[in-house]
Design a protein around this motif. Structure first.
Motif, PDB file in Angstrom:
ATOM      1  N   ARG A   1       1.497   9.660  -5.869  1.00 40.70           N
ATOM      2  CA  ARG A   1       1.805  10.874  -5.113  1.00 40.70           C
ATOM      3  C   ARG A   1       1.275  12.134  -5.808  1.00 40.70           C
ATOM      4  NH1 ARG A   1       5.584  12.666  -1.330  1.00 40.70           N
ATOM      5  NH2 ARG A   1       6.401  14.761  -1.673  1.00 40.70           N
ATOM      6  N   ASP A   2       1.475  12.225  -7.127  1.00 45.38           N
ATOM      7  CA  ASP A   2       1.042  13.430  -7.839  1.00 45.38           C
ATOM      8  C   ASP A   2      -0.480  13.592  -7.782  1.00 45.38           C
ATOM      9  OD1 ASP A   2       3.641  14.004  -8.446  1.00 45.38           O
ATOM     10  OD2 ASP A   2       3.571  13.102 -10.448  1.00 45.38           O
ATOM     11  N   LYS A   3      -1.199  12.504  -7.935  1.00 46.46           N
ATOM     12  CA  LYS A   3      -2.655  12.594  -7.936  1.00 46.46           C
ATOM     13  C   LYS A   3      -3.209  12.841  -6.534  1.00 46.46           C
ATOM     14  CE  LYS A   3      -6.805  10.526  -9.809  1.00 46.46           C
ATOM     15  NZ  LYS A   3      -7.362   9.569 -10.775  1.00 46.46           N
TER      16      LYS A   3
ATOM     17  N   ALA B   1       0.834  -1.212   0.000  1.00 45.47           N
ATOM     18  CA  ALA B   1       0.000   0.000   0.000  1.00 45.47           C
ATOM     19  C   ALA B   1       0.864   1.255   0.000  1.00 45.47           C
ATOM     20  CB  ALA B   1      -0.934  -0.004   1.204  1.00 45.47           C
ATOM     21  N   ARG B   2       1.936   1.248   0.765  1.00 48.28           N
ATOM     22  CA  ARG B   2       2.837   2.399   0.799  1.00 48.28           C
ATOM     23  C   ARG B   2       3.505   2.618  -0.565  1.00 48.28           C
ATOM     24  NH1 ARG B   2       5.150   4.169   5.788  1.00 48.28           N
ATOM     25  NH2 ARG B   2       3.906   3.499   7.574  1.00 48.28           N
ATOM     26  N   GLU B   3       3.887   1.525  -1.213  1.00 44.34           N
ATOM     27  CA  GLU B   3       4.483   1.636  -2.540  1.00 44.34           C
ATOM     28  C   GLU B   3       3.488   2.270  -3.520  1.00 44.34           C
ATOM     29  OE1 GLU B   3       5.629  -2.305  -3.550  1.00 44.34           O
ATOM     30  OE2 GLU B   3       7.299  -2.391  -2.113  1.00 44.34           O
ATOM     31  N   LEU B   4       2.235   1.875  -3.418  1.00 45.54           N
ATOM     32  CA  LEU B   4       1.221   2.418  -4.306  1.00 45.54           C
ATOM     33  C   LEU B   4       0.944   3.887  -4.012  1.00 45.54           C
ATOM     34  CD1 LEU B   4      -1.280  -0.586  -4.414  1.00 45.54           C
ATOM     35  CD2 LEU B   4       0.238   0.179  -6.252  1.00 45.54           C
ATOM     36  N   VAL B   5       0.943   4.241  -2.724  1.00 45.95           N
ATOM     37  CA  VAL B   5       0.753   5.659  -2.370  1.00 45.95           C
ATOM     38  C   VAL B   5       1.852   6.504  -3.005  1.00 45.95           C
ATOM     39  CG1 VAL B   5       0.872   7.325  -0.467  1.00 45.95           C
ATOM     40  CG2 VAL B   5      -0.533   5.262  -0.233  1.00 45.95           C
ATOM     41  N   ALA B   6       3.087   6.016  -2.959  1.00 52.03           N
ATOM     42  CA  ALA B   6       4.204   6.755  -3.564  1.00 52.03           C
ATOM     43  C   ALA B   6       4.005   6.911  -5.069  1.00 52.03           C
ATOM     44  CB  ALA B   6       5.516   6.046  -3.266  1.00 52.03           C
ATOM     45  N   GLN B   7       3.467   5.866  -5.712  1.00 50.46           N
ATOM     46  CA  GLN B   7       3.244   5.932  -7.157  1.00 50.46           C
ATOM     47  C   GLN B   7       2.126   6.919  -7.525  1.00 50.46           C
ATOM     48  OE1 GLN B   7       2.842   2.013  -8.959  1.00 50.46           O
ATOM     49  NE2 GLN B   7       4.337   1.155  -7.523  1.00 50.46           N
TER      50      GLN B   7
END
Length: 329
Positions: A45-47, A37-43
């Motif tokens: 990030r812009d949105k 989930a943290r990896e996805l949040v980083a991906q």
């Protein structure tokens, strides 16, 4: 048991001898889900926006206010990804709740923790994961008929110890302390409820393995009446049969001794303040031996007195060790 938002503890169980491994499986699963989930949040990030993304990943989660703030961030995440139909967005939405810290506890008795399941418990504690264990120590196999376990104290009569257990009780807490990075506490609610609460809170806040061993009076011990259980717990502590302590590895990082003794106003004394006989002979499991085998009972009582004093002195020595060297450059 839930609050007004429908949140609360969940429960599951396997075989009693698997308690540590079973809980550890939940911990590993939650950790892996949170990592993804943290990896996805980083991906995303812009949105999501830098402030929200950073908060979801880095915000502290120790207090109820922290949890409430993180749940609000998760709600914002759901709102901002609601119109995203990509596979990764769906993955993140399905895992968003694990970004709120989950607490995992394994519960079991002494027959499990000291005895039949000790290998699994030891393995789990050694992994250093944020896993909490509460041992309800009745000093025998309560659930299966009162058989002796390695937690059964010297002189107690139980199944497979009809002549009184001739050996001292295993010190599970001391074994766990040798790892140096496991939070360990021994508690007795009837003797000190404030210390009990303090230990549970510290274990919960510790980012690593935690072990709490709780004195648990039991009908198989042969109390006059179960309503006197807390009084008996006080006697156990005052006699040295049960020592209250907290071992917090975080203190060693501050140059302090991690072992804190909590056993009441007499903790500076050189020996227990109550003769252990006043504790033991309140219970049928000890007293019955004075009738069936009085000479053996006499000898075992003398050894139990020695155990109590030796335990008391040893723990005092451990608690007095100098840890200032941990701050040396």
């Amino acid at each position: 048991t839930t609050n007004l938002d429908g949140r609360g503890p969940t429960w599951n169980n396997s075989l009693f001898e698997d308690a540590a491994e079973f809980g550890f499986g939940f911990r590993l699963t939650l950790d892996k889900q949170e990592q993804y989930a943290r990896e996805l949040v980083a991906q995303f990030r812009d949105k999501l926006g830098a402030e929200l993304a950073d908060g979801l990943i880095n915000a502290p989660q120790q207090t109820e206010a922290d949890y409430a703030a993180q749940r609000e961030r998760v709600a914002q995440l759901r709102a901002r990804l609601a119109d995203d139909d990509s596979a990764k967005a769906k993955d993140l939405l399905s895992l968003a709740d694990v970004l709120v810290r989950r607490s995992v506890w394994s519960f079991g008795g002494d027959g499990w923790a000291y005895d039949i399941g000790f290998g699994g418990l030891d393995h789990v504690l050694a992994q250093g994961r944020n896993m909490n264990v509460l041992v309800l120590d009745t000093q025998l196999y309560s659930n299966t008929g009162g058989q002796m376990s390695k937690a059964t104290p010297r002189g107690a009569v139980a199944k497979f110890a009809a002549a009184g257990r001739p050996l001292p009780k295993k010190d599970l807490g001391l074994i766990a302390m040798t790892y140096g990075n496991v939070y360990v506490a021994q508690i007795a609610m009837g003797a000190d409820d404030a210390q009990t609460l303090r230990a549970i809170r510290e274990a919960e806040s510790y980012e690593g393995s935690s072990l709490i061993i709780a004195y648990s009076h039991c009908i198989n011990q042969g109390l006059p009446q179960m309503k006197y259980g807390f009084d008996q717990q006080k006697k156990a502590v005052a006699s040295g049969a049960w020592i209250l302590y907290r071992y917090d590895p975080r203190l060693a990082l501050e140059g302090k001794n991690p072992l804190q003794l909590d056993y009441g106003p007499h903790k500076r004394e050189d020996r227990p303040q109550l003769d252990i006989a006043e504790y033991m002979y309140n219970e049928v499991r000890f007293k019955t031996l004075t009738q069936s085998k009085p000479e053996i009972a006499k000898n075992l009582l003398a050894l139990a007195r020695q155990d109590a004093v030796a335990r008391w002195v040893y723990y005092k020595q451990l608690a007095s060790l100098d840890y200032s060297w941990t701050q040396a450059e």
